[in-house]
Design a protein around this motif. Structure first.
Motif, PDB file in Angstrom:
ATOM      1  N   UNK A  25      -6.949   1.573 -14.130  1.00 42.29           N
ATOM      2  CA  UNK A  25      -6.663   1.078 -12.779  1.00 42.29           C
ATOM      3  C   UNK A  25      -6.759  -0.442 -12.682  1.00 42.29           C
ATOM      4  N   UNK A  26      -7.773  -1.084 -13.283  1.00 41.58           N
ATOM      5  CA  UNK A  26      -7.766  -2.559 -13.257  1.00 41.58           C
ATOM      6  C   UNK A  26      -6.538  -3.154 -13.934  1.00 41.58           C
ATOM      7  N   UNK A  27      -6.065  -2.518 -15.009  1.00 40.07           N
ATOM      8  CA  UNK A  27      -4.850  -3.000 -15.669  1.00 40.07           C
ATOM      9  C   UNK A  27      -3.632  -2.827 -14.755  1.00 40.07           C
ATOM     10  N   UNK A  28      -3.552  -1.686 -14.089  1.00 40.77           N
ATOM     11  CA  UNK A  28      -2.436  -1.454 -13.174  1.00 40.77           C
ATOM     12  C   UNK A  28      -2.465  -2.453 -12.028  1.00 40.77           C
ATOM     13  N   UNK A  29      -3.660  -2.764 -11.539  1.00 47.90           N
ATOM     14  CA  UNK A  29      -3.796  -3.731 -10.441  1.00 47.90           C
ATOM     15  C   UNK A  29      -3.303  -5.109 -10.900  1.00 47.90           C
ATOM     16  N   UNK A  30      -3.689  -5.511 -12.109  1.00 42.36           N
ATOM     17  CA  UNK A  30      -3.236  -6.808 -12.636  1.00 42.36           C
ATOM     18  C   UNK A  30      -1.717  -6.827 -12.825  1.00 42.36           C
ATOM     19  N   UNK A  31      -1.159  -5.706 -13.273  1.00 41.00           N
ATOM     20  CA  UNK A  31       0.279  -5.647 -13.459  1.00 41.00           C
ATOM     21  C   UNK A  31       1.043  -5.752 -12.151  1.00 41.00           C
ATOM     22  N   UNK A  32       0.531  -5.093 -11.106  1.00 40.46           N
ATOM     23  CA  UNK A  32       1.184  -5.192  -9.802  1.00 40.46           C
ATOM     24  C   UNK A  32       1.096  -6.614  -9.258  1.00 40.46           C
ATOM     25  N   UNK A  33      -0.025  -7.270  -9.521  1.00 39.74           N
ATOM     26  CA  UNK A  33      -0.129  -8.680  -9.132  1.00 39.74           C
ATOM     27  C   UNK A  33       0.928  -9.516  -9.847  1.00 39.74           C
ATOM     28  N   UNK A  34       1.144  -9.209 -11.130  1.00 41.56           N
ATOM     29  CA  UNK A  34       2.163  -9.950 -11.887  1.00 41.56           C
ATOM     30  C   UNK A  34       3.563  -9.691 -11.337  1.00 41.56           C
ATOM     31  N   UNK A  35       3.793  -8.496 -10.807  1.00 43.79           N
ATOM     32  CA  UNK A  35       5.072  -8.205 -10.172  1.00 43.79           C
ATOM     33  C   UNK A  35       5.209  -8.907  -8.824  1.00 43.79           C
ATOM     34  N   UNK A  36       4.091  -9.394  -8.273  1.00 41.95           N
ATOM     35  CA  UNK A  36       4.125 -10.016  -6.955  1.00 41.95           C
ATOM     36  C   UNK A  36       4.011  -9.022  -5.818  1.00 41.95           C
ATOM     37  N   UNK A  37       3.394  -7.863  -6.094  1.00 44.45           N
ATOM     38  CA  UNK A  37       3.251  -6.819  -5.080  1.00 44.45           C
ATOM     39  C   UNK A  37       2.215  -7.242  -4.046  1.00 44.45           C
ATOM     40  N   UNK A  38       2.509  -6.955  -2.790  1.00 45.27           N
ATOM     41  CA  UNK A  38       1.588  -7.250  -1.696  1.00 45.27           C
ATOM     42  C   UNK A  38       0.255  -6.551  -1.940  1.00 45.27           C
ATOM     43  N   UNK A  39      -0.860  -7.240  -1.683  1.00 45.58           N
ATOM     44  CA  UNK A  39      -2.192  -6.710  -1.963  1.00 45.58           C
ATOM     45  C   UNK A  39      -2.475  -5.433  -1.182  1.00 45.58           C
ATOM     46  N   UNK A  40      -2.005  -5.373   0.051  1.00 45.51           N
ATOM     47  CA  UNK A  40      -2.255  -4.172   0.854  1.00 45.51           C
ATOM     48  C   UNK A  40      -1.509  -2.965   0.279  1.00 45.51           C
ATOM     49  N   UNK A  41      -0.267  -3.166  -0.127  1.00 45.75           N
ATOM     50  CA  UNK A  41       0.487  -2.101  -0.788  1.00 45.75           C
ATOM     51  C   UNK A  41      -0.232  -1.651  -2.059  1.00 45.75           C
ATOM     52  N   UNK A  42      -0.609  -2.630  -2.865  1.00 48.31           N
ATOM     53  CA  UNK A  42      -1.274  -2.345  -4.149  1.00 48.31           C
ATOM     54  C   UNK A  42      -2.529  -1.506  -3.949  1.00 48.31           C
ATOM     55  N   UNK A  43      -3.397  -1.935  -3.056  1.00 49.00           N
ATOM     56  CA  UNK A  43      -4.689  -1.267  -2.896  1.00 49.00           C
ATOM     57  C   UNK A  43      -4.532   0.128  -2.289  1.00 49.00           C
ATOM     58  N   UNK A  44      -3.607   0.289  -1.375  1.00 46.42           N
ATOM     59  CA  UNK A  44      -3.414   1.616  -0.773  1.00 46.42           C
ATOM     60  C   UNK A  44      -2.919   2.613  -1.815  1.00 46.42           C
ATOM     61  N   UNK A  45      -1.935   2.219  -2.599  1.00 44.00           N
ATOM     62  CA  UNK A  45      -1.345   3.161  -3.543  1.00 44.00           C
ATOM     63  C   UNK A  45      -2.260   3.432  -4.734  1.00 44.00           C
ATOM     64  N   UNK A  46      -2.875   2.407  -5.278  1.00 48.63           N
ATOM     65  CA  UNK A  46      -3.813   2.652  -6.385  1.00 48.63           C
ATOM     66  C   UNK A  46      -5.063   3.364  -5.895  1.00 48.63           C
ATOM     67  N   UNK A  47      -5.393   3.201  -4.614  1.00 43.55           N
ATOM     68  CA  UNK A  47      -6.512   3.954  -4.033  1.00 43.55           C
ATOM     69  C   UNK A  47      -6.237   5.451  -4.051  1.00 43.55           C
TER      70      UNK A  47
END
Length: 489
Positions: A412-434
Motif C-alpha cells: 500500500x505505501x508503494x501504491x500510494x507513492x505511485x499514485x502521487x507520481x501519477x499526480x492523483x488527487x490526495x483525497x481520491x488516493x486515500x479513499x480508494x486505497x483505504x
C-alpha cells in the motif's frame, strides 16, 4: 472482441498468406520500435468491464441483443455469450481527477443501462462467474449471434480435434465437457489499460506479472461454477481450459497454451509479439490489403492488422497492445487479471492499487523481477486463484507471507507513492486505497462474502440452486448501493 468478420472458411493458402503477412508485420514493428515516435508524453489509462445479465429471479438472461437495443449506448457491446455485455470506458488521465471521472461515468452508464435493460426483463450483474449458470447454458445455442464468436469457437475446436474438457478441483470437484467455447463466456473480467513508451513497456509488463497474484488474492470474485464451489477465482482455471487448443498429447509435448501466464521476464515488447508468431498458429487467418512496409516507408503509421488480430487470439493475463489513434501509434499493457465487481467502488479501488503499485515497481532503481524468479510469480498467481484473500504468497526479502499482510505492510505505501507520481488527487488516493486496506483488515472480498452467504442459506434448504439465486439477488442489491464489499454484512 466483437468486431464483425466476413470470411467464414479458410484454406491452406489463406493460412500460408496470413503467416507470411504476420511475419512482415513483425519485421515492420521491429523497425517502428527503433525509429517511430510513439505517443507516451501524457499517458492515458483505460478500463473495460464485462457484465452478466440475469432475470428477476437471478437466473441467466439470454437477452444481450434485446438489452443492447434497449440500452442504446455505443459504449456497450456484445460479448461471447448471450448472457454477457461489455462496457468500454473512455480513457482518462489520472492526474486530471481520472478516478473520479471513471467512477462517475461508469456508475451513470450502468445505472442508465440497468433501467433500460429492465424493460426487456434483464438486469446487469458485475461478478466474475455467474453462479446460477447451469449445464443447459453451456451449449453453442447461447453464443452471441456475431459470426466472429461462432467462427472462433469452430477454429478452436478444429485445432483441438476433440471436445473441450473442464476439470477443476477446489472445495468441490467439477468435470464436464463442451463442444464449443461457450464456457469461456462464463468468465467476466475487468481490464485495466496503461499507456507506456517502448522503453518503459518491459518494466510495466514485468511489474504487472509480478503483482498478478496479489491482485487476484484481493479481488477474487468467482467461487462458484455450475453449482459447484471450486476456486475463489475459478475464472482463471475455467478460462485456461475453455480456450485450450491442445490435445492431451500436445500438452504432454510441452506445447504452450493460448491462455498463458508466460514463461520469462522480458526486455522488450517485441519479445511478446515474437513469441506470438513463433509459438501460436493462426485461429483467424484474415489478411487485409495494407502493405505495412510500404506504409511505413512513406512515413505513415501502419495498422499491422494481422499482427494485432493474432495477438487478440492469445490470451495473456497481461497482454501487450499496439494501437493507432489519429495516425499516431501507442503501446499499452492490458491487465486482464481481475474479475468484474463486486461494485464500481471496489473496481476503482482495484484500479488505484494496480496503477499506483505498477508505477512504483516499474520505476524502482532495483527491479523486483531481478530478485524474484518468474516461476515464483506464476505460482503466486495460481495459489491466489485457488485461495483468494486467504492466500500466502512469496515476496522477495520476506518469503512466504499472507497476501493481506504483504499489502498492508509493504505494498500500500508503494501504491500510494505511485499514485502521487501519477499526480492523483490526495483525497481520491486515500479513499480508494483505504478500501483496499479495509478489505485486507476484514478479510472479506467478493468470493469470501458470496461463499459465506451461500453456506448460510444452505443451512435452511437442500436446494442449492435456490440458495445460489437467493445469494446472487442479495449480492445484486448490495452491488447497487456501491458500498465496498468489505462493508457487506
Amino acid at each position: 472482441m466483437g468486431e464483425e468478420v466476413a470470411q467464414q472458411e479458410f484454406s491452406r493458402e489463406d493460412r500460408t498468406r496470413y503467416r507470411e503477412k504476420v511475419r512482415r508485420c513483425l519485421d515492420v514493428f521491429a523497425r517502428m520500435l527503433r525509429d517511430a515516435r510513439f505517443d507516451a508524453d501524457d499517458p492515458m489509462t483505460g478500463l473495460e468491464i464485462e457484465l452478466n445479465l440475469v432475470d428477476d429471479d437471478g437466473n441467466p438472461s439470454l437477452k444481450s441483443s434485446e438489452a443492447l437495443g434497449a440500452i442504446a449506448d455505443p459504449s456497450f457491446q456484445t460479448e461471447l455469450g448471450q448472457f454477457n455485455l461489455e462496457i468500454n470506458v473512455p480513457p482518462k488521465q489520472l492526474h486530471m481527477h481520472g478516478f473520479t471521472a471513471f467512477e462517475e461515468g461508469v456508475r451513470t452508464s450502468l445505472n442508465t443501462a440497468e433501467e433500460n435493460a429492465r424493460a426487456v426483463g434483464a438486469h446487469l450483474v458485475m461478478i466474475g462467474i455467474l453462479p446460477t449458470l447451469s449445464e443447459g447454458h453451456m451449449s453453442p445455442a447461447t453464443i452471441s449471434p456475431n459470426p466472429r464468436y461462432h467462427l472462433l469457437s469452430d477454429q478452436i475446436l478444429a485445432a483441438r480435434g476433440e471436445d473441450i474438457v473442464i476439470d477443476i478441483a477446489g472445495v468441490e470437484r467439477l468435470r464436464t465437457t463442451s463442444d464449443s467455447i461457450v464456457p469461456e463466456a462464463a468468465c467476466t473480467s475487468t481490464q485495466f489499460h496503461v499507456q507506456v513508451s517502448p522503453e518503459n513497456f518491459p518494466a510495466y509488463w514485468n511489474a504487472s506479472q509480478a503483482i498478478a497474484g496479489v491482485q487476484l488474492a484481493l479481488g477474487a470474485n468467482s467461487p462458484v461454477l455450475l453449482g459447484k464451489e471450486l476456486w475463489r477465482e475459478t475464472r482463471i482455471a475455467l478460462f485456461e481450459q475453455a480456450t485450450d487448443t491442445r490435445s492431451e498429447e500436445l500438452k504432454a509435448q510441452g506445447v504452450r497454451p493460448r491462455v498463458w501466464f508466460g514463461e520469462r521476464w522480458i526486455n522488450s515488447i517485441f519479445d511478446l509479439f515474437e513469441e506470438n508468431v513463433r509459438y501460436f498458429p493462426a485461429l483467424l487467418p484474415i489478411v487485409e490489403d495494407e502493405d505495412p512496409v510500404a506504409v511505413f516507408e512513406k512515413g505513415e503509421t501502419p495498422h499491422l492488422a494481422e499482427l494485432r488480430l493474432h495477438n487478440g487470439t492469445i490470451y495473456r493475463w497481461n497482454r501487450p497492445v499496439y494501437d493507432v489513434v489519429d495516425g499516431t501509434p501507442h503501446l499499452r499493457v492490458e491487465n486482464r487479471v481481475l474479475p468484474a465487481g463486486p461494485t464500481v467502488a471496489d473496481t476503482m479501488a482495484n484500479a488505484a492499487f494496480y496503477f499506483g503499485l505498477v508505477r512504483t515497481l516499474a520505476e524502482h532503481e532495483r527491479p523486483l523481477w531481478s530478485q524474484m524468479s518468474f516461476s515464483a510469480a506464476e505460482e503466486n498467481f495460481h495459489v491466489a486463484a485457488r485461495q483468494g484473500i486467504e492466500a500466502n504468497v512469496y515476496w522477495p526479502g520476506v518469503g512466504q507471507v499472507p497476501a493481506t499482510e504483504l499489502v498492508v505492510r509493504r505494498l500500500l505505501p508503494m501504491a500510494r507513492a505511485g499514485l502521487d507520481a501519477w499526480g492523483v488527487d490526495a483525497e481520491e488516493r486515500d479513499r480508494l486505497l483505504g478500501i483496499i486496506e479495509q478489505r485486507c483488515l476484514t478479510g472479506q472480498n467478493g468470493a469470501s462474502w458470496f461463499a459465506d452467504r451461500m453456506h448460510r442459506h444452505l443451512e435452511s434448504t437442500d436446494d442449492r440452486m435456490d440458495a445460489l439465486r437467493t445469494t446472487l439477488n442479495e449480492y445484486r442489491a448490495h452491488m447497487h448501493t456501491n458500498e465496498p464489499v468489505h462493508t457487506w454484512e
